[in-house]
Scaffold this motif. Sequence first.
Motif, PDB file in Angstrom:
ATOM      1  N   GLY B 261      33.966  42.814  33.271  1.00  0.00           N
ATOM      2  CA  GLY B 261      34.710  43.244  34.457  1.00  0.00           C
ATOM      3  C   GLY B 261      35.080  42.059  35.326  1.00  0.00           C
ATOM      4  O   GLY B 261      36.213  41.954  35.804  1.00  0.00           O
ATOM      5  N   TYR B 262      34.129  41.140  35.497  1.00  0.00           N
ATOM      6  CA  TYR B 262      34.399  39.965  36.332  1.00  0.00           C
ATOM      7  C   TYR B 262      35.564  39.154  35.747  1.00  0.00           C
ATOM      8  O   TYR B 262      36.508  38.806  36.459  1.00  0.00           O
ATOM      9  CB  TYR B 262      33.143  39.084  36.446  1.00  0.00           C
ATOM     10  CG  TYR B 262      33.367  37.898  37.340  1.00  0.00           C
ATOM     11  CD1 TYR B 262      33.206  38.009  38.707  1.00  0.00           C
ATOM     12  CD2 TYR B 262      33.799  36.680  36.823  1.00  0.00           C
ATOM     13  CE1 TYR B 262      33.463  36.942  39.550  1.00  0.00           C
ATOM     14  CE2 TYR B 262      34.061  35.604  37.644  1.00  0.00           C
ATOM     15  CZ  TYR B 262      33.886  35.731  39.012  1.00  0.00           C
ATOM     16  OH  TYR B 262      34.158  34.671  39.826  1.00  0.00           O
ATOM     17  N   LEU B 263      35.469  38.875  34.450  1.00  0.00           N
ATOM     18  CA  LEU B 263      36.519  38.060  33.816  1.00  0.00           C
ATOM     19  C   LEU B 263      37.876  38.751  33.897  1.00  0.00           C
ATOM     20  O   LEU B 263      38.897  38.129  34.170  1.00  0.00           O
ATOM     21  CB  LEU B 263      36.152  37.772  32.356  1.00  0.00           C
ATOM     22  CG  LEU B 263      34.903  36.895  32.152  1.00  0.00           C
ATOM     23  CD1 LEU B 263      34.540  36.808  30.679  1.00  0.00           C
ATOM     24  CD2 LEU B 263      35.123  35.500  32.733  1.00  0.00           C
ATOM     25  N   CYS B 264      37.845  40.064  33.670  1.00  0.00           N
ATOM     26  CA  CYS B 264      39.092  40.832  33.670  1.00  0.00           C
ATOM     27  C   CYS B 264      39.737  40.826  35.061  1.00  0.00           C
ATOM     28  O   CYS B 264      40.930  40.536  35.195  1.00  0.00           O
ATOM     29  CB  CYS B 264      38.772  42.246  33.210  1.00  0.00           C
ATOM     30  SG  CYS B 264      40.168  43.325  33.275  1.00  0.00           S
ATOM     31  N   TYR B 265      38.932  41.132  36.090  1.00  0.00           N
ATOM     32  CA  TYR B 265      39.516  41.219  37.436  1.00  0.00           C
ATOM     33  C   TYR B 265      39.766  39.837  38.046  1.00  0.00           C
ATOM     34  O   TYR B 265      40.565  39.708  38.962  1.00  0.00           O
ATOM     35  CB  TYR B 265      38.624  42.048  38.363  1.00  0.00           C
ATOM     36  CG  TYR B 265      38.709  43.524  38.055  1.00  0.00           C
ATOM     37  CD1 TYR B 265      39.897  44.223  38.260  1.00  0.00           C
ATOM     38  CD2 TYR B 265      37.632  44.218  37.520  1.00  0.00           C
ATOM     39  CE1 TYR B 265      39.999  45.567  37.965  1.00  0.00           C
ATOM     40  CE2 TYR B 265      37.716  45.569  37.222  1.00  0.00           C
ATOM     41  CZ  TYR B 265      38.902  46.235  37.445  1.00  0.00           C
ATOM     42  OH  TYR B 265      39.009  47.568  37.147  1.00  0.00           O
ATOM     43  N   ALA B 276      34.558  41.982  44.168  1.00  0.00           N
ATOM     44  CA  ALA B 276      33.504  42.030  45.189  1.00  0.00           C
ATOM     45  C   ALA B 276      32.455  43.080  44.824  1.00  0.00           C
ATOM     46  O   ALA B 276      31.253  42.852  45.006  1.00  0.00           O
ATOM     47  CB  ALA B 276      34.118  42.344  46.548  1.00  0.00           C
ATOM     48  N   ILE B 277      32.900  44.222  44.295  1.00  0.00           N
ATOM     49  CA  ILE B 277      31.947  45.279  43.917  1.00  0.00           C
ATOM     50  C   ILE B 277      31.035  44.773  42.801  1.00  0.00           C
ATOM     51  O   ILE B 277      29.814  44.975  42.830  1.00  0.00           O
ATOM     52  CB  ILE B 277      32.704  46.562  43.478  1.00  0.00           C
ATOM     53  CG1 ILE B 277      33.481  47.136  44.668  1.00  0.00           C
ATOM     54  CG2 ILE B 277      31.749  47.615  42.909  1.00  0.00           C
ATOM     55  CD1 ILE B 277      34.429  48.257  44.306  1.00  0.00           C
ATOM     56  N   ILE B 278      31.619  44.089  41.814  1.00  0.00           N
ATOM     57  CA  ILE B 278      30.822  43.574  40.694  1.00  0.00           C
ATOM     58  C   ILE B 278      29.813  42.537  41.193  1.00  0.00           C
ATOM     59  O   ILE B 278      28.636  42.561  40.816  1.00  0.00           O
ATOM     60  CB  ILE B 278      31.740  42.975  39.596  1.00  0.00           C
ATOM     61  CG1 ILE B 278      32.600  44.082  38.970  1.00  0.00           C
ATOM     62  CG2 ILE B 278      30.933  42.253  38.521  1.00  0.00           C
ATOM     63  CD1 ILE B 278      33.722  43.599  38.089  1.00  0.00           C
ATOM     64  N   VAL B 279      30.261  41.646  42.072  1.00  0.00           N
ATOM     65  CA  VAL B 279      29.366  40.602  42.593  1.00  0.00           C
ATOM     66  C   VAL B 279      28.223  41.242  43.404  1.00  0.00           C
ATOM     67  O   VAL B 279      27.059  40.857  43.271  1.00  0.00           O
ATOM     68  CB  VAL B 279      30.163  39.575  43.439  1.00  0.00           C
ATOM     69  CG1 VAL B 279      29.231  38.628  44.174  1.00  0.00           C
ATOM     70  CG2 VAL B 279      31.104  38.781  42.533  1.00  0.00           C
ATOM     71  N   MET B 280      28.561  42.248  44.231  1.00  0.00           N
ATOM     72  CA  MET B 280      27.515  42.917  45.020  1.00  0.00           C
ATOM     73  C   MET B 280      26.500  43.587  44.104  1.00  0.00           C
ATOM     74  O   MET B 280      25.295  43.530  44.344  1.00  0.00           O
ATOM     75  CB  MET B 280      28.141  43.971  45.931  1.00  0.00           C
ATOM     76  CG  MET B 280      28.799  43.394  47.156  1.00  0.00           C
ATOM     77  SD  MET B 280      29.244  44.729  48.264  1.00  0.00           S
ATOM     78  CE  MET B 280      30.758  44.128  48.939  1.00  0.00           C
ATOM     79  N   ASN B 281      26.991  44.227  43.055  1.00  0.00           N
ATOM     80  CA  ASN B 281      26.097  44.877  42.100  1.00  0.00           C
ATOM     81  C   ASN B 281      25.208  43.836  41.416  1.00  0.00           C
ATOM     82  O   ASN B 281      23.993  44.035  41.259  1.00  0.00           O
ATOM     83  CB  ASN B 281      26.945  45.648  41.079  1.00  0.00           C
ATOM     84  CG  ASN B 281      26.105  46.328  40.026  1.00  0.00           C
ATOM     85  OD1 ASN B 281      26.105  45.923  38.876  1.00  0.00           O
ATOM     86  ND2 ASN B 281      25.372  47.353  40.403  1.00  0.00           N
TER      87      ASN B 281
END
Lengths: 355, 339
Positions: B261-265, B276-281
């Motif tokens: 998800g990080y790489l994709c977004y 930001a949601i992925i990083v917070m998670n």
Amino acid sequence: MIKKSLTIKELLEHPKVRHTVSKEDIDCIVNKLRTDEAQPKDPIYIRILSGIGAWFAAIFIIIFLFLSHLIKNGTGAIIIGLILFSGAIIIARASKVTFPQQLSLALAIVSNILLLYGFSEINRNFSLLTLAILQAVICVVIYPLFSNSIYRYLAPIGFVILATAWIVKEQRSHSIHVLIAAEMLLFGILILQRKRQNFLAPLMYSAATMLPATLLFLNLTQINLWRINFQSPLWISSIIIAAGIIYLFINLAGGLNHLREPWLMMTIFSTILLGIFTTPGVLVAISLLVMGYNYGDRILSGLAYLFLPNFLLLYYYALNVDLAFKSWVLAGSGLLLLAVRFIADRFLRPRKEIV
Amino acid sequence: MLAVNPENKKANITIIHKLYQDGLLKDDTFVAAKKVLRPFSSWHSRVNRILLFLGSTLLLAGIIFFFAYNWNEMGKFLKFGLLESCIITCIIASYLRGMDQLSGKTLLLSACVLTGVLLAVYGQIYQTGADAYELFQGWTFLILGWVIISKFAALWFLWLVILNTAIILFWQQVGKPAYDIRYEWLFLAIAFIEGLALVLREIGVKKNREWLEGKWLQVILLTALLAALSVPAINLIVGYGRTNPITTCAFIIWLLVAIGGYLCYRYKLRDMIPLAIIVMNGCVILLTFIGKILFHNSHGDAGIALLFAFIILGVASGAAFWLKNTNEAMRIEISGENT
């Protein structure tokens, strides 16, 4: 309608605008926009991350203070609270780097909690109302000194939580209407301020959050898990909020001189009808959605979208009102709003215009 | 740094309010600019949408409350007749308004909700002792056709909520008691549905399906996906040694989804909010892991609590710093591509 998004330059050169701005005005605007672009504000997700991080850090700092026996009594808590508050203010002013800013926020939260704890420990007869007043005093004193927007947003909410807890504990059900009126008034004053100082923005969001939160809390006290006998009827709050919304609408329309406009008359009439028979939650959702649109503020609109389903869910389980009555109230409000939409669509359609 | 000329920034109502509050616009300029950006037609259209949204939500809620009351005086045929005629009216009205109109879509959504109410009333009248999940399962299948033709994100979202509820209830009422299905499978199933819906949403947006462009759907789906995968991941960390291979498997899936998800977004879709949601998670999982190491056998050590407080601040600040930099880098990349 021909729709086209304008740039700022195009907007300032628009035939309806250009006669009101001078060359110097445009230069000032461009300079300001350039400065803003060079120092962008933190996006909302960073503020949420900072707030949550500081909140959890504050919990562990408090655990540390108690486990290490640094706080032995109320006086100790007050002294440490005051020291930490001073530390938080100094750190926040000394550095704008992320870590010190977060640390100062965590320290401010800790010291706020310690002050409340300290005063309640010194005098065991302290009522929740006294604590609420104390929180209000802390808020008024610290708000101008500590520039962190998250603390400025959270501290007034702390006051409302304590005031609501007092109302519930002491069963002073009529006071809830006073609280709702105060929240509506604060929200109205702050949002309608044409030249609102930036430092008041967190207080405005606080009021916007407190209004739906109080209503949710009110419903929460009426569900099976936690039943409190509230003697006061809800229509008082409905009337207060309806009156507030009418004032907001008239203000948005440009003042009382527009009162003869058919759409404003219809808006006021339908708000009065809603005020008479609907539940306050519906009125709050309407006011947040309209204000959110008027100011292009997604936080206000988001609050409304978040609030409405939660409100309906708690309203369903609230035992103070009969389910059949609730169904009439909701269906009636829905039908009224759809009827207003139909009339507006049929008779108050705008003339074609070029934007 | 590539800077866009501020004059060429898109004008919007927020900027106008900000400039006015900063004292850069005179009263008459502010009023005139507001009238240009928000003419009566714009207000009319938005108020129309707000009234439709609130009116239909409240009316549907009123109908649900009405049938939940379980009126004894009403005969069963009257109840069924009322609901069925409401559904048919909604469908016909939706067809007449057309699927390109918001009112048409809302009417179809109302028909879908009323179908669920009809099933609930059926269960109320003929109490067969069937499990509640069957109602949601039936509801999911019955409205699927309408959902597909609706091209309406809110209806897809409602359908996903009903499907998720059916799965959760199935696990609670049948899966766990009868087949001893582990909770990890439940969370993996939910994550699979949310993940699939998210991927389809992103593909739809890429293919210019305007009705999927609302950010809210992306935020809810991604949050639900990560939350579902985080439960077994946190359990693996907290209850290490008492877990099953499927828990480890779920953790690996969480890791792959978070990295993917990080790489994709970050590089493909260039979207800050999901990032930001992925990083917070990621921060939550990382802090759980650090907390587990620190507090394991700490026996109420005060210093550990203080250390952990600083670690939380460090991780949150690091994440905020990283997000700020990524936001800036992405802004430059995007403006570089546009020029």
